[in-house]
Design a protein around this motif. Sequence first.
Motif, PDB file in Angstrom:
ATOM      1  N   UNK A 105      41.235  39.077  41.867  1.00 35.98           N
ATOM      2  CA  UNK A 105      39.846  39.283  42.274  1.00 35.98           C
ATOM      3  C   UNK A 105      39.471  40.745  42.094  1.00 35.98           C
ATOM      4  N   UNK A 106      38.253  41.079  42.504  1.00 34.29           N
ATOM      5  CA  UNK A 106      37.765  42.441  42.264  1.00 34.29           C
ATOM      6  C   UNK A 106      38.525  43.484  43.072  1.00 34.29           C
ATOM      7  N   UNK A 141      45.945  44.362  30.725  1.00 32.40           N
ATOM      8  CA  UNK A 141      45.246  43.253  30.059  1.00 32.40           C
ATOM      9  C   UNK A 141      44.848  42.199  31.098  1.00 32.40           C
ATOM     10  N   UNK A 142      43.824  41.385  30.807  1.00 33.04           N
ATOM     11  CA  UNK A 142      43.433  40.325  31.749  1.00 33.04           C
ATOM     12  C   UNK A 142      44.617  39.412  32.084  1.00 33.04           C
ATOM     13  N   UNK A 184      42.248  32.084  35.545  1.00 32.41           N
ATOM     14  CA  UNK A 184      41.865  33.175  34.653  1.00 32.41           C
ATOM     15  C   UNK A 184      41.232  34.343  35.373  1.00 32.41           C
ATOM     16  N   UNK A 185      41.135  35.406  34.601  1.00 31.68           N
ATOM     17  CA  UNK A 185      40.778  36.727  35.129  1.00 31.68           C
ATOM     18  C   UNK A 185      39.302  36.984  34.857  1.00 31.68           C
ATOM     19  N   UNK A 186      38.490  36.951  35.912  1.00 31.35           N
ATOM     20  CA  UNK A 186      37.055  37.221  35.763  1.00 31.35           C
ATOM     21  C   UNK A 186      36.709  38.620  36.247  1.00 31.35           C
ATOM     22  N   UNK A 187      37.722  39.466  36.431  1.00 26.76           N
ATOM     23  CA  UNK A 187      37.429  40.790  36.981  1.00 26.76           C
ATOM     24  C   UNK A 187      37.059  41.778  35.881  1.00 26.76           C
ATOM     25  N   UNK A 245      31.713  40.081  38.159  1.00 27.55           N
ATOM     26  CA  UNK A 245      32.718  39.501  37.277  1.00 27.55           C
ATOM     27  C   UNK A 245      32.192  39.185  35.899  1.00 27.55           C
ATOM     28  N   UNK A 246      33.134  38.856  35.011  1.00 22.00           N
ATOM     29  CA  UNK A 246      32.791  38.499  33.643  1.00 22.00           C
ATOM     30  C   UNK A 246      34.004  37.813  33.026  1.00 22.00           C
ATOM     31  N   UNK A 247      33.755  36.756  32.256  1.00 19.67           N
ATOM     32  CA  UNK A 247      34.826  36.236  31.408  1.00 19.67           C
ATOM     33  C   UNK A 247      34.749  37.038  30.116  1.00 19.67           C
TER      34      UNK A 247
END
Length: 246
Positions: free
Chosen positions: A72-73, A92-93, A108-111, A118-120
């Motif tokens: 998370x953030x 890396x994500x 998955x990593x949305x940070x 967030x962002x994909x």
Amino acid sequence: MLLLAQISDLHLDGSERATERANRVMNHLRALPTPVDAVLVTGDIADHGTPAEYEEAARILSAPFPVLTCPGNHDIRSPYRTALLGEPASDAPVNQLHHIAGTAILMCDSTIPGQDDGLLSAETLSWLTTTLDGLPQGTPALIAFHQPPVDLHHPLPDASRLGQPEDLAALLAAYPQIAAVITGHAHTAAASSFAGRPLLVGPAVTWTLRLPWEGDHPADREQPPGLAFHILDDDLRLTTHYRVVL
Ligand SMILES: [Fe+2]
Ligand SMILES: [Fe+2]
């Protein structure tokens, strides 16, 4: 049938309070008469992202069932990776595919490092399509990450939701086997939908979001930690039950 539990937003910071609440939910899950197939932990595992916080997280989250995590953030990729995944340090994500009882679970990593929203990323979207393309035909899938892609009608999470949600919508349109989207971040047990799929938001372990019509201060620290149970049927129907752990 797949039985998952979800916990989120532990915000482990070395305090007795955070440790006790995280242990309380994990002990509750360990003591279930029927074990879950896996537990999803949807980010903000550490509060500051220090190595010590992740070492504690690794201890608390070790369990006789699979525990699948995403950042998370509040998390920092490199110490997260070394302590929780046993992988070499890298910024890396953090994207991981897990196969649980015939279902593909994409954590998955949305940070965005240094930001709350967030962002994909292009890298994560590419990983998602490559991973989904590599699954055997008809494999059911779930996707989990931290920031919800929609407004939840509270200014705090709504100010830091997932950006460019159209990318996620396009992914869901291309892959109908994704049964649902599961997130954390909002610190409130919520159910919504996104691009025609169920969107389930897990409650937080640390504190509960007080909604605008419930009062002024967003962080209700008196509420007990929460968790979700998600049941996925063979026809891709997802049922969610929410619990608090007293
Ligand atoms: Fe959080
Ligand atoms: Fe968060």
